[in-house]
Design an enzyme around this catalytic site. Sequence first.
Site, PDB file in Angstrom:
ATOM      1  N   SER A  85       0.830  -1.199   0.000  1.00  0.00           N
ATOM      2  CA  SER A  85       0.000   0.000   0.000  1.00  0.00           C
ATOM      3  C   SER A  85       0.872   1.260   0.000  1.00  0.00           C
ATOM      4  CB  SER A  85      -0.968  -0.045   1.187  1.00  0.00           C
ATOM      5  OG  SER A  85      -1.987   0.924   1.055  1.00  0.00           O
ATOM      6  N   ASP A 136     -10.037  -5.326  -3.909  1.00  0.00           N
ATOM      7  CA  ASP A 136      -9.517  -4.218  -3.099  1.00  0.00           C
ATOM      8  C   ASP A 136     -10.392  -2.987  -3.287  1.00  0.00           C
ATOM      9  OD1 ASP A 136      -7.974  -2.257  -1.783  1.00  0.00           O
ATOM     10  OD2 ASP A 136      -6.102  -3.245  -2.358  1.00  0.00           O
ATOM     11  N   HIS A 160      -7.541  -5.696   0.258  1.00  0.00           N
ATOM     12  CA  HIS A 160      -6.377  -4.843   0.525  1.00  0.00           C
ATOM     13  C   HIS A 160      -5.433  -5.557   1.496  1.00  0.00           C
ATOM     14  CE1 HIS A 160      -4.351  -1.032   0.195  1.00  0.00           C
ATOM     15  NE2 HIS A 160      -4.312  -0.893   1.511  1.00  0.00           N
TER      16      HIS A 160
END
Length: 240
Positions: free
Chosen positions: A124, A193, A220
């Site tokens: 991320s 996600d 995610h």
Amino acid sequence: MSGTNKLKLLCLHGMIQNSTVFRKKTAVLRKKLEKVADLVYVTAPHLVLDLEYTTEVHRIAAAEPLAHEGSSINEELKPFGWWQPMSNHPNTPDGYYQGFQESIESIKDVLIKQGPFDGVLGFSQGACLAAILSELLENRTLIPELIPGDFAHPAFRFAIIAAGFKPQSQEATDALFQSKIKTPSMHLIGDADTVISPERMMALADAFADPVVFRHAGGHLVPTNAASKNEVFAFVSKFQ
């Protein structure tokens, strides 16, 4: 490669995480890679306290002293980030995310003191940073104020980017991602996600030359099912 003849992999967590959390969340993957790579986890230098992204539990943990010392039972609850959320923190006058430059300096210190590193694994926000570092180390002429030509760490041999994205609203790094990044890369993209869209992840993958793209059904996260582990292992093993 490290002195143990294993690869050394720098691991960069996502926002509202820390090295303890990321180490736990990638434990299955680390076990799979243990014969070929040592994974080194570092914590970002900035506490992130925005109500939009944290819970009361996060903020209570953040208020405890010795945030980086590992002495608190709530250590893994401390919410760190590589820069502050753009939604609540305007860029600096010179166009950087708040905290970004300090994080680059922190990572440079890790590279010198704990490296050299063969590769980088980012998730991320940490994946965005991993991609930036890959290009900056590969081409020292792009933004020498961040990584100058005489910085004493080689380019990464490979990068693993999980749920990554381009820093589109950081004007100071607009010179990046204009040409294909040559560092070999693997991109883990979750089709479910809802935090970072698969389209944004693919846009980052497309900035690399010949990226290896592995799509999974999850959200995610860094996928750790059998298929994902095997694909990551096969990719990393190529550099041993």
